[in-house]
Scaffold this motif. Structure first.
Motif, PDB file in Angstrom:
ATOM      1  N   TRP A   9      10.591   5.554  -9.155  1.00 54.43           N
ATOM      2  CA  TRP A   9      11.603   4.523  -9.380  1.00 54.43           C
ATOM      3  C   TRP A   9      12.089   3.927  -8.071  1.00 54.43           C
ATOM      4  O   TRP A   9      12.273   2.708  -7.972  1.00 54.43           O
ATOM      5  CB  TRP A   9      12.787   5.112 -10.141  1.00 54.43           C
ATOM      6  CG  TRP A   9      12.471   5.376 -11.568  1.00 54.43           C
ATOM      7  CD1 TRP A   9      12.243   6.580 -12.158  1.00 54.43           C
ATOM      8  CD2 TRP A   9      12.292   4.399 -12.597  1.00 54.43           C
ATOM      9  NE1 TRP A   9      11.954   6.424 -13.469  1.00 54.43           N
ATOM     10  CE2 TRP A   9      11.984   5.091 -13.785  1.00 54.43           C
ATOM     11  CE3 TRP A   9      12.375   2.994 -12.619  1.00 54.43           C
ATOM     12  CZ2 TRP A   9      11.745   4.437 -14.987  1.00 54.43           C
ATOM     13  CZ3 TRP A   9      12.160   2.360 -13.818  1.00 54.43           C
ATOM     14  CH2 TRP A   9      11.836   3.061 -14.987  1.00 54.43           C
ATOM     15  N   SER A  12       9.370   1.671  -6.440  1.00 51.63           N
ATOM     16  CA  SER A  12       8.832   0.489  -7.123  1.00 51.63           C
ATOM     17  C   SER A  12       9.277  -0.854  -6.531  1.00 51.63           C
ATOM     18  O   SER A  12       8.439  -1.752  -6.394  1.00 51.63           O
ATOM     19  CB  SER A  12       9.128   0.552  -8.616  1.00 51.63           C
ATOM     20  OG  SER A  12      10.465   0.854  -8.837  1.00 51.63           O
ATOM     21  N   PRO A  13      10.571  -1.026  -6.151  1.00 50.21           N
ATOM     22  CA  PRO A  13      10.930  -2.321  -5.545  1.00 50.21           C
ATOM     23  C   PRO A  13      10.139  -2.604  -4.281  1.00 50.21           C
ATOM     24  O   PRO A  13       9.685  -3.739  -4.067  1.00 50.21           O
ATOM     25  CB  PRO A  13      12.416  -2.172  -5.234  1.00 50.21           C
ATOM     26  CG  PRO A  13      12.878  -1.033  -6.038  1.00 50.21           C
ATOM     27  CD  PRO A  13      11.706  -0.138  -6.242  1.00 50.21           C
ATOM     28  N   SER A  14       9.952  -1.562  -3.457  1.00 50.06           N
ATOM     29  CA  SER A  14       9.248  -1.788  -2.200  1.00 50.06           C
ATOM     30  C   SER A  14       7.784  -2.123  -2.472  1.00 50.06           C
ATOM     31  O   SER A  14       7.176  -2.908  -1.754  1.00 50.06           O
ATOM     32  CB  SER A  14       9.371  -0.562  -1.292  1.00 50.06           C
ATOM     33  OG  SER A  14       8.822   0.551  -1.924  1.00 50.06           O
ATOM     34  N   ILE A  15       7.216  -1.526  -3.527  1.00 53.61           N
ATOM     35  CA  ILE A  15       5.827  -1.854  -3.872  1.00 53.61           C
ATOM     36  C   ILE A  15       5.715  -3.318  -4.282  1.00 53.61           C
ATOM     37  O   ILE A  15       4.811  -4.044  -3.870  1.00 53.61           O
ATOM     38  CB  ILE A  15       5.327  -0.932  -5.014  1.00 53.61           C
ATOM     39  CG1 ILE A  15       5.137   0.491  -4.463  1.00 53.61           C
ATOM     40  CG2 ILE A  15       4.026  -1.449  -5.612  1.00 53.61           C
ATOM     41  CD1 ILE A  15       4.931   1.528  -5.527  1.00 53.61           C
ATOM     42  N   LEU A  16       6.715  -3.766  -5.038  1.00 51.02           N
ATOM     43  CA  LEU A  16       6.752  -5.165  -5.471  1.00 51.02           C
ATOM     44  C   LEU A  16       6.793  -6.102  -4.267  1.00 51.02           C
ATOM     45  O   LEU A  16       6.044  -7.086  -4.193  1.00 51.02           O
ATOM     46  CB  LEU A  16       8.004  -5.372  -6.333  1.00 51.02           C
ATOM     47  CG  LEU A  16       7.850  -6.292  -7.535  1.00 51.02           C
ATOM     48  CD1 LEU A  16       6.922  -5.661  -8.561  1.00 51.02           C
ATOM     49  CD2 LEU A  16       9.218  -6.567  -8.165  1.00 51.02           C
ATOM     50  N   ILE A  17       7.680  -5.767  -3.318  1.00 52.90           N
ATOM     51  CA  ILE A  17       7.825  -6.604  -2.125  1.00 52.90           C
ATOM     52  C   ILE A  17       6.546  -6.572  -1.298  1.00 52.90           C
ATOM     53  O   ILE A  17       6.058  -7.602  -0.833  1.00 52.90           O
ATOM     54  CB  ILE A  17       9.042  -6.140  -1.287  1.00 52.90           C
ATOM     55  CG1 ILE A  17      10.329  -6.472  -2.057  1.00 52.90           C
ATOM     56  CG2 ILE A  17       9.066  -6.803   0.074  1.00 52.90           C
ATOM     57  CD1 ILE A  17      11.562  -5.835  -1.488  1.00 52.90           C
ATOM     58  N   PHE A  19       3.620  -6.056  -2.303  1.00 50.58           N
ATOM     59  CA  PHE A  19       2.618  -6.835  -3.025  1.00 50.58           C
ATOM     60  C   PHE A  19       2.797  -8.327  -2.718  1.00 50.58           C
ATOM     61  O   PHE A  19       1.850  -9.046  -2.424  1.00 50.58           O
ATOM     62  CB  PHE A  19       2.744  -6.567  -4.522  1.00 50.58           C
ATOM     63  CG  PHE A  19       1.676  -7.221  -5.340  1.00 50.58           C
ATOM     64  CD1 PHE A  19       0.397  -6.667  -5.391  1.00 50.58           C
ATOM     65  CD2 PHE A  19       1.940  -8.396  -6.033  1.00 50.58           C
ATOM     66  CE1 PHE A  19      -0.599  -7.277  -6.142  1.00 50.58           C
ATOM     67  CE2 PHE A  19       0.945  -9.012  -6.776  1.00 50.58           C
ATOM     68  CZ  PHE A  19      -0.333  -8.456  -6.840  1.00 50.58           C
ATOM     69  N   GLY A  20       4.075  -8.780  -2.762  1.00 48.84           N
ATOM     70  CA  GLY A  20       4.370 -10.178  -2.471  1.00 48.84           C
ATOM     71  C   GLY A  20       3.951 -10.569  -1.073  1.00 48.84           C
ATOM     72  O   GLY A  20       3.332 -11.629  -0.859  1.00 48.84           O
TER      73      GLY A  20
END
Lengths: 283, 374
Positions: A9, A12-17, A19-20
């Motif tokens: 959990w 996940s935000p850091s993975i999203l970033i 990815f971006g």
């Protein structure tokens, strides 16, 4: 121990970033390899032409200007930041310490545009600095500060000072006070104590702070753009000009890419320097 | 108090004073760290400042070193007034608790530091560094970095670095506390040997009473910014002058008692229902009334509970210690309800056994109960 239930959990935000960032980075790489069609926003076919174009003098000059700007900024930030950091760490009164911290951190809170406009007011021909100096009779013609390297460096030093002060203060506060006391008991006066003990032991901190200042300045855009006013052309202002004035996205992309690789190269160089210095001054 | 001590130490007169502290005091933002202190350190003497943390011993050391400025009073080193002299001109050697070796210099450079600041010629520096390293048996480590050395070796470098400048006084700030136990006692012996061989005046700060007892020529026991007693280790241990010293140095059994009557040499008192007549070493006894009777464990002995003069107690716990056993006794008249005795391991007793405690006729000390403090 090995099971950390919330790790997924939290990550996940850091993975999203990440990815971006990776996606946009890939887009830039892709753009840099495409041909520019004048008058069209969409790029043409794959080509290496953009990189050969970069060999032109204009772009080379921007690289040189950027490096010079970074060098002078890092140097002056260090010269101003070191005494500030030292005073902050060593000041006896807690009030003085927090005052220094607050003053050195304000540039971070001001926002780039506000800060840069303020500097324009200060640095202009009839600005605060020139007006004061002329009133005092120190100079009879205004100094050229706006649209010059000097002006950009002054504003960038202000912009870079907070991170350098904080990093140097961290390094200085890790130096054992007993080392200075030992040096003093062995007959070293204040200056000798500083030169033979405090300064050598803070070298790793100096290198880290300088390399961060270098990278920090390298990516600065608003300050060179507004205070340099097109007369001081750095890589970032050039990328803006090529990309958003000429709409040559492919060339802007390749310029960014080369700039990025250049920064990485410089930081890598610093890094090897740190390791070598750490072997000398390690704790 | 000082006059009493001079009476105990007959060789005091005519001896050379290396450090003289004359009414020096220190406060930190309103909190008194050190009451005005008077203290003379004799030349060549190993003097220990002993006390719990916060007692002012480190403050006093820092005042002698010059790292702190005294609020009032004067400080003399070798009869020179140094109250206003900055630390780098005091010619003092210091060994710090964490050794404070310069990490960016080799062992030899560390030792040479104090000579370089004094612009000693190169050849002489090299010679003196070699001598100092030989003194601490580290000749072969001259080119190493401090962090390549063990804790004991680092401490010896720190000692060599402090000694090479031929200091007027050597200050030691809890230098053994970072060492493990075996190494600590070895280093204590070594340090004491070097110190007495060089005849070096030494002021040693520690909170470890056994360290203080084993190493010192004299001990100054401190608490709450004051020197509570100063004397040789045996004076401190055998004749503590007050309640604090008696409990801080060594083990102590304390009994709540009532002083009935005192004469020049003896005192008669009640401990619970037991009436005793004792001779003490004290020159001055408290006024009759509630008092605290202090007895070392080794001065107490076990006896039959019905024996006249014995204090009734019950064995609570027996702790095996190898060569002896510690008997912890429940005793209603002891100040904290417990009394501790050491007996040969073979004479250890089962918990629950009723015993009597026999107090010696000479040796115990009597303090006013109100004097108790930490």
């Amino acid at each position: 121990m090995s099971k950390r239930p919330f790790l997924g959990w939290f990550a996940s935000p850091s993975i999203l970033i990440a990815f971006g960032i990776a996606a946009s980075f890939l887009a830039i790489v892709q753009f840099s390899l495409r041909a520019h069609i004048p008058g069209a926003l969409d790029p043409g076919g794959f080509t290496l032409d953009n990189f050969t174009t970069l060999w032109k003098t204009v772009y080379g000059k921007a690289f040189v200007t950027t490096v010079l700007l970074c060098w002078w900024t890092a140097l002056f930030t260090l010269l101003i930041g070191y005494p500030l950091a030292y005073a902050m760490v060593r000041a006896k009164s807690a009030r003085l310490r927090s005052a220094i911290l607050l003053i050195s951190l304000t540039p971070l809170f001001l926002g780039e545009i506000v800060r840069t406009y303020s500097w324009m007011i200060v640095l202009g021909n009839r600005g605060f600095l020139n007006a004061t100096l002329m009133q005092l009779g120190v100079i009879d013609r205004p100094l050229d500060l706006m649209f010059t390297m000097t002006g950009v460096v002054i504003a960038l030093v202000h912009f870079t000072l907070p991170i350098v002060v904080v990093m140097l203060a961290a390094a200085l506060s890790h130096i054992d006070r007993n080392l200075e006391r030992a040096a003093t008991s062995l007959g070293a006066g204040r200056i000798r104590c500083f030169l033979t003990v405090t300064l050598p032991l803070s070298i790793p901190g100096i290198v880290t702070a300088t390399s961060t200042a270098f990278a920090w300045t390298f990516s600065a855009f608003a300050t060179p753009q507004m205070i340099g006013g097109g007369k001081v052309q750095t890589i970032s202002t050039l990328v803006y000009q090529v990309g958003f004035a000429s709409f040559n996205f492919p060339l802007a992309a390749s310029l960014s890419l080369v700039g990025l690789l250049f920064t990485i190269a410089v930081l890598a160089l610093f890094n090897t320097g740190i390791h070598r210095l750490e072997r000398i001054g390690a704790h | 108090m000082l006059t009493e001590i001079s009476a105990i130490a007959p060789q005091d007169t005519g001896e050379d004073t290396a450090v003289q502290i004359d009414g020096v005091s220190k406060s930190f933002s309103g909190t008194v760290a050190l009451e005005p202190i008077r203290l003379k350190v004799r030349r060549g003497e190993f003097l220990t400042l002993l006390g719990p943390s916060g007692c002012g011993k480190t403050t006093l050391l820092n005042l002698i070193a010059g790292f702190l400025e005294a609020d009032e009073g004067e400080l003399f080193i070798d009869h020179d007034l140094v109250t206003q002299v900055p630390p780098h001109q005091r010619k003092i050697g210091i060994v710090f608790q964490n050794y404070a070796l310069f990490p960016h210099m080799s062992v030899a450079q560390n030792v040479a530091y104090g000579l370089r600041t004094r612009r000693v010629p190169k050849a002489e520096t090299a010679e003196r560094v070699r001598e100092a390293l030989a003194l601490v048996k580290l000749e072969d480590f001259a080119d190493r970095r401090p962090r390549q050395l063990s804790g004991g070796q680092q401490q010896r470098v720190a000692l060599a670095r402090a000694l090479v400048i031929r200091p007027r006084v050597l200050l030691l700030d809890e230098p053994f506390s970072a060492l493990d136990r075996n190494l600590r006692s070895a280093m204590q012996v070594e340090l004491r040997e070097i110190q007495s061989r060089l005849g070096l005046t030494t002021v040693f700060v520690t909170h470890d009473q056994s360290e203080a007892l084993s190493m010192s020529d004299r001990i100054a026991v401190m608490s709450r910014g004051r020197i509570r007693q100063i004397g040789t280790p045996s004076q401190i241990y055998d004749r503590p002058e007050n309640h604090f010293v008696s409990t801080f140095v060594g083990d102590a059994n304390l009994f709540a008692a009532t002083l009935l009557e005192k004469t020049d040499a003896t005192a008669s008192l009640d401990i619970g229902t037991t009436r005793l007549s004792l001779a003490t070493f004290q020159e001055e006894l408290p006024e009759p009334g509630p008092v605290t009777l202090f007895v070392r464990p080794e001065q107490c002995s076990l006896t039959d509970p019905d024996q006249p003069g014995a204090i009734a107690a019950t064995v609570a716990l027996s702790v095996y210690q190898g060569s002896y056993a510690e008997l912890h006794l429940d005793c209603s008249v002891a100040e904290n309800g417990r009394v501790m005795l050491r007996v040969p391991a073979s004479e250890a007793m089962e918990p629950g056994t009723d015993v009597g405690i026999a107090l010696p006729e000479r040796g115990p000390a009597i303090y006013t109960t109100t004097e108790r403090e930490t």
